[in-house]
Design an enzyme around this catalytic site. Structure first.
Site, mmCIF file in Angstrom:
data_model
loop_
_atom_site.group_PDB
_atom_site.id
_atom_site.type_symbol
_atom_site.label_atom_id
_atom_site.label_comp_id
_atom_site.label_asym_id
_atom_site.label_seq_id
_atom_site.Cartn_x
_atom_site.Cartn_y
_atom_site.Cartn_z
ATOM 1 N N HIS A 1 -11.277 0.557 -18.656
ATOM 2 C CA HIS A 1 -10.233 0.113 -19.590
ATOM 3 C C HIS A 1 -10.875 -0.481 -20.843
ATOM 4 C CE1 HIS A 1 -7.630 -0.513 -15.790
ATOM 5 N NE2 HIS A 1 -7.022 0.438 -16.471
ATOM 6 N N LYS B 1 4.722 -0.868 -8.693
ATOM 7 C CA LYS B 1 3.431 -1.184 -8.061
ATOM 8 C C LYS B 1 3.450 -2.628 -7.557
ATOM 9 C CE LYS B 1 0.232 1.834 -10.544
ATOM 10 N NZ LYS B 1 -0.944 1.900 -11.413
ATOM 11 N N ARG C 1 -8.988 10.177 -18.118
ATOM 12 C CA ARG C 1 -10.272 10.183 -17.419
ATOM 13 C C ARG C 1 -10.651 11.561 -16.927
ATOM 14 N NH1 ARG C 1 -8.327 6.122 -13.103
ATOM 15 N NH2 ARG C 1 -6.521 7.414 -13.553
ATOM 16 N N SER D 1 -8.433 0.949 -10.808
ATOM 17 C CA SER D 1 -8.298 -0.419 -10.305
ATOM 18 C C SER D 1 -8.187 -0.424 -8.784
ATOM 19 C CB SER D 1 -7.076 -1.089 -10.931
ATOM 20 O OG SER D 1 -7.227 -1.109 -12.329
HETATM 21 N N1 COA Z 1 -10.548 3.039 -16.618
HETATM 22 C C1 COA Z 1 -10.272 2.696 -15.361
HETATM 23 N N2 COA Z 1 -9.092 2.948 -14.767
HETATM 24 C C2 COA Z 1 -8.157 3.545 -15.507
HETATM 25 C C3 COA Z 1 -8.373 3.938 -16.835
HETATM 26 C C4 COA Z 1 -9.637 3.667 -17.391
HETATM 27 N N3 COA Z 1 -9.948 4.003 -18.642
HETATM 28 N N4 COA Z 1 -7.271 4.524 -17.294
HETATM 29 C C5 COA Z 1 -6.378 4.493 -16.296
HETATM 30 N N5 COA Z 1 -6.916 3.911 -15.217
HETATM 31 C C6 COA Z 1 -6.325 3.744 -13.900
HETATM 32 C C7 COA Z 1 -5.732 2.390 -13.686
HETATM 33 O O1 COA Z 1 -6.715 1.495 -13.201
HETATM 34 C C8 COA Z 1 -4.666 2.677 -12.675
HETATM 35 O O2 COA Z 1 -5.253 2.704 -11.425
HETATM 36 P P1 COA Z 1 -4.457 2.258 -10.137
HETATM 37 O O3 COA Z 1 -3.322 3.216 -9.986
HETATM 38 O O4 COA Z 1 -5.488 2.379 -9.112
HETATM 39 O O5 COA Z 1 -3.976 0.853 -10.367
HETATM 40 C C9 COA Z 1 -4.206 4.103 -13.012
HETATM 41 O O6 COA Z 1 -5.258 4.659 -13.759
HETATM 42 C C10 COA Z 1 -2.946 4.171 -13.824
HETATM 43 O O7 COA Z 1 -3.016 3.158 -14.709
HETATM 44 P P2 COA Z 1 -2.203 2.496 -15.839
HETATM 45 O O8 COA Z 1 -2.838 2.834 -17.123
HETATM 46 O O9 COA Z 1 -2.134 1.056 -15.543
HETATM 47 O O10 COA Z 1 -0.862 3.189 -15.820
HETATM 48 P P3 COA Z 1 0.329 2.898 -14.938
HETATM 49 O O11 COA Z 1 0.699 4.249 -14.491
HETATM 50 O O12 COA Z 1 0.105 1.880 -13.914
HETATM 51 O O13 COA Z 1 1.304 2.259 -16.008
HETATM 52 C C11 COA Z 1 2.894 2.320 -17.805
HETATM 53 C C12 COA Z 1 1.934 3.061 -16.908
HETATM 54 C C13 COA Z 1 2.985 0.845 -17.530
HETATM 55 C C14 COA Z 1 2.393 2.501 -19.214
HETATM 56 C C15 COA Z 1 4.270 3.000 -17.615
HETATM 57 O O14 COA Z 1 4.654 2.899 -16.274
HETATM 58 C C16 COA Z 1 5.348 2.408 -18.488
HETATM 59 O O15 COA Z 1 5.408 2.705 -19.647
HETATM 60 N N6 COA Z 1 6.233 1.569 -17.928
HETATM 61 C C17 COA Z 1 7.317 0.920 -18.661
HETATM 62 C C18 COA Z 1 8.687 1.544 -18.339
HETATM 63 C C19 COA Z 1 8.921 2.761 -19.176
HETATM 64 O O16 COA Z 1 8.996 2.728 -20.384
HETATM 65 N N7 COA Z 1 9.056 3.894 -18.495
HETATM 66 C C20 COA Z 1 9.235 5.172 -19.122
HETATM 67 C C21 COA Z 1 7.907 5.805 -19.368
HETATM 68 S S1 COA Z 1 8.073 7.469 -19.877
#
Ligand code: COA
Length: 166
Positions: free
Chosen positions: A24, A48, A97, A135
């Site tokens: 990140h 989550k 990634r 993560s």
């Molecule tokens: N390095 C390490 N890990 C990474 C990474 C990086 N560069 N990029 C992504 N990841 C990992 C994260 O650690 C996470 O791992 P985990 O699932 O083991 O915890 C996974 O990839 C996904 O991560 P994240 O970037 O946190 O995305 P998310 O899917 O958890 O969250 C939101 C996405 C919060 C942006 C999305 O759900 C959102 O916008 N929510 C708000 C509601 C909304 O508007 N919804 C409509 C969306 S269309």
């Protein structure tokens, strides 16, 4: 195409960050060089079940970015596009990634664009040494007493160890 309601130089990097990893941080550093201001925003009310509270996740990100002057840390709940509007930002940063990230990211980017045509998602690739990080994987490794020191900051490493002891 000019839209006076949005500031093109502010980007938002949303995510769960449970916890922030070096992957990140790599994306944050890249984005901070491209945009004037980057807001790293922790999503709350997700389906989550995070290991760390929102406050703890924010604290860990703040510690990680303390030397990058144009990065701030915030939280958001509800729709991401509404949060973007509140901050007059129309650029979303997401890390890509591997190919496996693509489908989900593609869906989110297009849905966000459908909800607000001003929103542009910019994908950044972390350095290849971080492409396999997540993560969850780090938490699993830590729970099994694996060495996570190459994947997270010293501060995050300490916080995970404290959490596991509880
Ligand atoms: N390095 C390490 N890990 C990474 C990474 C990086 N560069 N990029 C992504 N990841 C990992 C994260 O650690 C996470 O791992 P985990 O699932 O083991 O915890 C996974 O990839 C996904 O991560 P994240 O970037 O946190 O995305 P998310 O899917 O958890 O969250 C939101 C996405 C919060 C942006 C999305 O759900 C959102 O916008 N929510 C708000 C509601 C909304 O508007 N919804 C409509 C969306 S269309």
């Amino acid at each position: 195409m000019k839209n006076n309601n949005v500031n093109r130089k502010i980007a938002i990097y949303p995510g769960t960050f449970d916890p922030i990893t070096n992957g990140h941080l790599d994306v944050i550093k890249r984005a901070s060089k491209i945009f004037d201001k980057l807001i790293v925003s922790v999503a709350i009310n997700l389906s989550k079940k995070p290991m760390f509270s929102t406050i703890e996740r924010v604290e860990m990100i703040k510690e990680a970015v303390k030397e990058i002057t144009n990065v701030s840390v915030d939280t958001f709940s509800g729709l991401l596009i509404d949060y973007c509007k509140e901050n007059k930002a129309f650029i979303l940063i997401r890390g890509l990634r591997a190919i496996s990230d693509f489908e989900n990211e593609f869906q989110m980017a297009l849905m966000n664009r459908k909800l607000d045509k001003n929103i542009e998602t910019v994908f950044l690739m972390p350095s290849e040494e971080f492409t396999y990080l997540s993560s969850s994987l780090i938490k699993e490794l830590a729970l099994l007493n694996g060495d996570i020191s190459n994947f997270v900051s010293g501060f995050v490493n300490k916080k995970i160890k404290e959490k596991i002891k509880c």
